[in-house]
Write a protein that holds these residues in place. Sequence first.
Motif, short mmCIF file in Angstrom:
data_model
loop_
_atom_site.label_atom_id
_atom_site.label_comp_id
_atom_site.label_asym_id
_atom_site.label_seq_id
_atom_site.Cartn_x
_atom_site.Cartn_y
_atom_site.Cartn_z
N LEU A 49 0.86 -1.18 0.00
CA LEU A 49 0.00 0.00 0.00
C LEU A 49 0.90 1.23 0.00
O LEU A 49 1.74 1.39 0.89
CB LEU A 49 -0.90 0.00 1.23
N ILE A 50 0.74 2.10 -1.01
CA ILE A 50 1.64 3.23 -1.19
C ILE A 50 0.86 4.53 -1.19
O ILE A 50 -0.15 4.67 -1.89
CB ILE A 50 2.43 3.09 -2.52
N ASP A 51 1.33 5.49 -0.40
CA ASP A 51 0.71 6.81 -0.28
C ASP A 51 1.38 7.75 -1.28
O ASP A 51 2.49 8.24 -1.05
CB ASP A 51 0.88 7.33 1.15
N ARG A 64 11.84 10.26 -1.91
CA ARG A 64 12.71 9.17 -2.33
C ARG A 64 12.22 7.83 -1.79
O ARG A 64 12.27 6.81 -2.48
CB ARG A 64 14.15 9.43 -1.87
N LYS A 65 11.72 7.83 -0.55
CA LYS A 65 11.20 6.61 0.05
C LYS A 65 9.99 6.09 -0.74
O LYS A 65 9.87 4.88 -0.98
CB LYS A 65 10.81 6.86 1.50
N VAL A 70 7.50 2.17 -4.72
CA VAL A 70 6.92 1.82 -6.01
C VAL A 70 7.84 0.86 -6.76
O VAL A 70 7.40 -0.16 -7.31
CB VAL A 70 6.65 3.08 -6.86
N SER A 71 9.14 1.16 -6.75
CA SER A 71 10.10 0.31 -7.44
C SER A 71 10.10 -1.10 -6.87
O SER A 71 10.07 -2.09 -7.62
CB SER A 71 11.50 0.93 -7.32
N GLU A 72 10.11 -1.21 -5.54
CA GLU A 72 10.12 -2.53 -4.90
C GLU A 72 8.82 -3.29 -5.18
O GLU A 72 8.85 -4.51 -5.41
CB GLU A 72 10.34 -2.38 -3.40
N ALA A 73 7.70 -2.58 -5.15
CA ALA A 73 6.42 -3.24 -5.42
C ALA A 73 6.37 -3.78 -6.84
O ALA A 73 5.85 -4.88 -7.08
CB ALA A 73 5.27 -2.26 -5.18
N CYS A 74 6.92 -3.03 -7.80
CA CYS A 74 6.94 -3.49 -9.19
C CYS A 74 7.84 -4.71 -9.34
O CYS A 74 7.47 -5.68 -10.02
CB CYS A 74 7.41 -2.36 -10.10
N ARG A 75 9.02 -4.67 -8.73
CA ARG A 75 9.97 -5.78 -8.86
C ARG A 75 9.49 -7.03 -8.15
O ARG A 75 9.63 -8.14 -8.67
CB ARG A 75 11.34 -5.38 -8.30
N GLU A 76 8.93 -6.87 -6.95
CA GLU A 76 8.65 -8.02 -6.11
C GLU A 76 7.22 -8.54 -6.23
O GLU A 76 6.96 -9.71 -5.91
CB GLU A 76 8.95 -7.66 -4.65
#
Length: 291
Positions: A49-51, A64-65, A70-76
């Motif tokens: 869940l991303i704000d 940056r966090k 977003v990057s980690e959610a896309c990769r994982e």
Amino acid sequence: MKSPRDWPEPIIRVQSLSESCEGRIPDRYVKPPEARPSVAAAGDANIPLIDLGLLESGDEELRRKTLRQVSEACREWGFFQVVNHGVEPELMDRAREVWREFFHEPMEVKQRYANSPTTYEGYGSRLGVEKGAILDWSDYYYLHYLPCNLRDFNKWPYLPSHLREVITEYSTEVVRLGGELLKILSINLGLRQDYLQNAFGGDDVGACLRVNFYPKCPQPDLALGLSSHSDPGGMTFLLPDQNVPGLQVRRGDGWITVKPAPHAFIVNIGDQIQVLNYLLFHHFYQEMNTI
């Protein structure tokens, strides 16, 4: 290869079957055992869940966090939920409700928009033209929204009377949000922020709308509302029913039932972005259980 002009068999609306099948679904909707709904999905797990509001907080560390999330959610995962995305909650509620009203219009109203395999636009109850295929337990409505030259207003329902207005407002907002997320993905890949937008056509980006309607199923352990699949486009935004869970996402060797956050969009990174970025994003599948 030309698309067939009509379905190989008479179309039966799942909504009508739900009202008349008296406790047993027709064999055409019974999935083979290996394809039936998973009942052992991880209980407490959920997609990230991303704000997105934190991107505009003025705090560079929070920005940056959020980009990293977003990057980690896309990769994982290939899936994540977004909140504070800029689309008004009231508009999301209206969009969900107006389509619910459409599917409860009399059948003769809906049948005016019955679709064919030529474009799939309109009111439908199956995908594919294989005769005798095992079908999903759902009806749907499909529309082209962008580019404008593909938009066929003859396929936009007249009833409910405010549906067209809501479609336009809602679709405009989701396309805007999609543009913002394409910028984020481009930045995370170390590209110009307009790279992915341009890769998908710039101002002529394509956008479609599909509304799935899942009637009550008397044997939900045997059927699927939507078979497991990966989405062929660049990115999919799902507006779920807040009260009826059913979407499952593949995670490792099992399935996780998504728990929607209030007024969140579920984002699925589609096949086309995965092709553009094959080395970073994995291939993810999803299914929709019947309820």
